[in-house]
Design a protein around this motif. Structure first.
Motif, short mmCIF file in Angstrom:
data_model
loop_
_atom_site.label_atom_id
_atom_site.label_comp_id
_atom_site.label_asym_id
_atom_site.label_seq_id
_atom_site.Cartn_x
_atom_site.Cartn_y
_atom_site.Cartn_z
N GLY A 1 30.80 -3.45 11.43
CA GLY A 1 32.16 -2.49 11.87
C GLY A 1 31.94 -2.48 13.03
O GLY A 1 33.15 -3.69 13.58
N LYS A 2 31.18 -3.23 13.34
CA LYS A 2 31.46 -3.21 16.05
C LYS A 2 31.54 -4.57 15.87
O LYS A 2 32.15 -5.34 16.32
CB LYS A 2 30.23 -3.35 15.86
CG LYS A 2 29.69 -3.37 17.16
CD LYS A 2 28.38 -3.47 18.24
CE LYS A 2 28.52 -3.87 19.76
NZ LYS A 2 26.84 -4.44 20.35
N GLN A 3 31.23 -5.56 14.79
CA GLN A 3 31.46 -7.35 14.87
C GLN A 3 32.81 -7.72 14.78
O GLN A 3 33.71 -7.63 14.88
CB GLN A 3 30.18 -8.08 14.20
CG GLN A 3 29.24 -8.37 14.06
CD GLN A 3 28.21 -8.85 13.55
OE1 GLN A 3 28.62 -8.10 12.30
NE2 GLN A 3 26.79 -9.70 14.13
N THR A 4 33.58 -6.74 13.59
CA THR A 4 34.99 -6.81 13.04
C THR A 4 35.41 -6.20 14.18
O THR A 4 36.94 -7.07 14.27
CB THR A 4 35.05 -5.91 11.75
OG1 THR A 4 34.32 -6.96 11.09
CG2 THR A 4 36.52 -5.89 11.66
N LYS A 5 35.11 -5.22 14.40
CA LYS A 5 35.84 -4.57 16.28
C LYS A 5 36.03 -5.49 17.15
O LYS A 5 37.42 -5.81 18.05
CB LYS A 5 35.79 -3.17 16.19
CG LYS A 5 36.39 -2.44 14.80
CD LYS A 5 35.83 -0.87 15.41
CE LYS A 5 35.46 -0.10 14.81
NZ LYS A 5 35.13 1.46 15.17
N LEU B 1 34.96 -13.14 5.66
CA LEU B 1 34.33 -12.79 6.68
C LEU B 1 33.65 -10.91 7.20
O LEU B 1 33.17 -11.18 7.59
CB LEU B 1 34.46 -12.23 8.38
CG LEU B 1 34.23 -14.71 8.83
CD1 LEU B 1 35.12 -14.92 9.15
CD2 LEU B 1 32.94 -14.91 8.31
N GLN B 2 34.94 -10.28 7.01
CA GLN B 2 35.17 -8.57 6.93
C GLN B 2 33.78 -8.30 5.78
O GLN B 2 32.91 -7.11 6.12
CB GLN B 2 36.51 -8.27 6.28
CG GLN B 2 37.37 -8.40 8.08
CD GLN B 2 38.43 -7.43 7.78
OE1 GLN B 2 38.82 -7.64 6.55
NE2 GLN B 2 38.65 -6.71 8.34
N ASP B 3 33.31 -9.08 5.18
CA ASP B 3 32.58 -8.28 4.21
C ASP B 3 31.26 -8.76 4.87
O ASP B 3 30.11 -8.03 3.76
CB ASP B 3 32.65 -8.94 2.40
CG ASP B 3 34.04 -8.69 1.47
OD1 ASP B 3 34.03 -7.76 2.33
OD2 ASP B 3 33.90 -9.49 0.42
N GLU B 4 30.89 -9.29 5.39
CA GLU B 4 29.86 -9.71 6.22
C GLU B 4 29.43 -9.50 7.49
O GLU B 4 28.42 -9.26 7.90
CB GLU B 4 29.52 -11.59 6.03
CG GLU B 4 29.91 -12.14 4.99
CD GLU B 4 28.83 -11.53 3.67
OE1 GLU B 4 27.95 -11.68 4.26
OE2 GLU B 4 28.86 -12.06 2.74
N LEU B 5 30.14 -8.90 8.44
CA LEU B 5 30.56 -8.76 9.67
C LEU B 5 30.39 -7.18 9.37
O LEU B 5 30.71 -6.39 8.35
CB LEU B 5 31.53 -8.49 10.48
CG LEU B 5 32.31 -9.94 10.51
CD1 LEU B 5 33.32 -9.86 11.07
CD2 LEU B 5 30.66 -10.87 10.58
#
Length: 158
Positions: free
Chosen positions: A115-119, A109-113
């Motif tokens: 930086g803001k979404q990941t945080k 998922l981190q590949d698709e999100l």
């Protein structure tokens, strides 16, 4: 502990001493067992795959000159060492622990999100928010369907 796995590998050790030893058949069986135990990307599989007899004229000449007999078969000796080391590893350390599914999903998922979404998701995962699943779902809705399909495809093929 890994009794069943160790037992399988000990059987493969014993097969090295068979009169009608077939290296290719032995390698195929061993590769099946090692892949199941350690996964398809383990270095032990490559080492086993690379085992082969060298039938070059120089090697045959050197073998005849040195008087090496079948009990000093270098391929069997190397195969025996690999299996003994693998058995010792299993006896000492146990079965390898695979990466848990949640971690795999998160990495994909981190590949698709962004930086803001990941945080945001990380913060929600650490929080005690009762509606964190709903809020994470809202964030994931912003991922393109094509990218989400790609993530699911990667999960299924791993």
């Amino acid at each position: 502990m890994a009794e069943k796995e160790i037992s399988l590998l000990k059987e493969q050790l014993a097969r090295l001493d068979e009169k009608k030893f077939d290296l290719d058949a032995w390698k195929n069986h061993t590769l099946i067992f090692l892949e199941r135990i350690f996964g398809k990307d383990n270095s032990k599989l490559k080492i086993i795959r690379d085992l082969h007899y060298d039938y070059s004229s120089w090697n045959l000449r050197d073998t005849a000159a040195s008087g090496k007999s079948k009990d000093k078969d270098p391929v069997k000796m190397q195969a025996r060492e690999i299996l003994q080391a693998t058995i010792l590893e299993l006896e000492t350390l146990g079965l390898p622990q695979g990466e848990d599914d949640q971690r795999k999903v998160w990495l994909l998922l981190q590949d698709e999100l962004t930086g803001k979404q990941t945080k945001e998701i990380e913060a929600l995962l650490k929080s005690d928010d009762k509606e964190k699943a709903k809020r994470i779902s809202k964030i994931l809705e912003n991922i393109d369907k094509e990218n989400l399909a790609g993530v699911l495809a990667k999960l299924l093929t791993n």
